[in-house]
Design an enzyme around this catalytic site. Structure first.
Site, PDB file in Angstrom:
ATOM      1  N   ARG A 124      47.000  33.438  29.128  1.00  0.00           N
ATOM      2  CA  ARG A 124      47.466  34.574  29.929  1.00  0.00           C
ATOM      3  C   ARG A 124      48.867  34.320  30.441  1.00  0.00           C
ATOM      4  NH1 ARG A 124      45.147  36.716  35.769  1.00  0.00           N
ATOM      5  NH2 ARG A 124      45.097  38.956  35.289  1.00  0.00           N
ATOM      6  N   TYR A 134      49.834  40.289  31.848  1.00  0.00           N
ATOM      7  CA  TYR A 134      49.601  41.038  33.086  1.00  0.00           C
ATOM      8  C   TYR A 134      50.952  41.426  33.666  1.00  0.00           C
ATOM      9  CZ  TYR A 134      47.330  42.196  37.570  1.00  0.00           C
ATOM     10  OH  TYR A 134      46.854  42.834  38.687  1.00  0.00           O
ATOM     11  N   ASP A 160      36.413  42.323  37.049  1.00  0.00           N
ATOM     12  CA  ASP A 160      37.493  41.674  37.807  1.00  0.00           C
ATOM     13  C   ASP A 160      36.943  40.884  38.997  1.00  0.00           C
ATOM     14  OD1 ASP A 160      40.241  41.009  38.268  1.00  0.00           O
ATOM     15  OD2 ASP A 160      40.338  42.513  39.846  1.00  0.00           O
TER      16      ASP A 160
END
Length: 290
Positions: free
Chosen positions: A121, A153, A245
């Site tokens: 990520r 992200y 989440d």
């Protein structure tokens, strides 16, 4: 890092009305600590209370899911020990996404693979990370084990700036929370149109239709989210993922009910086919292909 520990998850989430299909995967969740065993990073922007694998797996069963994809939380920095520990304790029901130092060696990457990691990520949210070296990120992206992908992200206002960087990444991309569009603009607003252009630019870009609690200022039941995201799921059905989440980092002032989050699924994926793609087939292809 603020010394006050925070709780960002619901203490007694409701049982959802929606029943996920067999094999359903919560493809975006996290673990925090436990701190005594897995200390948080000195660079962390928040200090959460412990939310370990026992809590995660109990929630998974309560919500009617079978598996998890555990994404390394920013509070743990590049030490993926807590994520790897949770995967190891899942009895084969979890895979993961790591955050790594771009200088990581190939042997270390292989060790992460052996531990159940299937992607890395890159975080571009300035409130969560101090720096995001694109050149170094590209370097490590070119050395990933076979079958891995990159999760990115970011917020909608930097999407166009990131386009050359994303175009250069040589593996599948997964976009967290659709790049955080302004949902008050509606399904045909500028942010969603820009995101569609990104999806149309490559056939190997996937996205997570997640986080109504973060993205919808109207609050639960998050009608703006349902209206804006359902067309996206319908138009890109084989490239969508979903997740809770949990434990909802930084949401301590607006903690969502996880049961209500699950009940959003049939509102954005109204047919059995769309639900199976969203919850089973698509995440299986990314995380359980081997």
């Amino acid at each position: 890092m603020n010394g006050e520990r925070i709780t960002s998850w619901h203490g007694s989430p409701s049982k959802p009305r929606y029943v996920p299909p067999a094999g359903a995967i919560d493809a975006h969740c996290h673990v925090f600590g436990p701190m005594a065993k897995f200390p948080f990073s000195a660079k962390a922007k928040y200090l959460p209370e412990d939310a370990g694998p026992e809590m995660l797996f109990k929630l998974r069963d309560h919500l009617g899911f079978d598996r998890n994809v555990i994404v390394q939380a920013s509070c743990h920095g590049t030490d993926n020990s807590a994520t790897l520990d949770a995967i190891a304790r899942s009895n084969g029901k979890a895979r993961g996404v790591a955050v790594v130092d771009p200088t990581i060696g190939d042997e270390e990457l292989q060790a992460l693979h052996d531990g159940g990691i299937r992607g890395i990520r890159f975080n571009f949210l300035k409130r969560l990370v101090d720096d995001a070296p694109k050149d170094k990120f590209l370097e490590v992206a070119r050395r990933l084990p076979k079958g891995w992908h990159v999760v990115i992200y970011f917020e909608a206002d930097i999407l166009e700036d990131l386009r050359p960087f994303m175009d250069s990444i040589p593996v599948h991309l997964v976009i967290d929370h659709m790049g955080r569009p302004d949902l008050s603009q509606g399904p045909a607003g500028p942010d969603m149109c820009a995101f569609r252009r990104l999806l149309d630019s490559r056939e190997d870009i996937w996205f997570k239709a997640t986080c109504p609690d973060r993205l919808d200022p109207s609050g639960d039941p998050w009608n703006l989210f349902a209206d804006a995201v359902a067309p996206l799921v319908n138009d890109y059905p084989t490239r969508t993922l979903w997740g809770t989440d949990w434990p909802h980092p930084n949401m301590q002032d607006a903690i969502p009910d996880d049961g209500h989050l699950v009940d959003m699924i049939p509102r954005i994926a109204p047919t059995e086919r769309l639900q199976r793609l969203l919850l089973v087939d698509n995440p299986e292809a990314l995380y359980w292909a081997d």
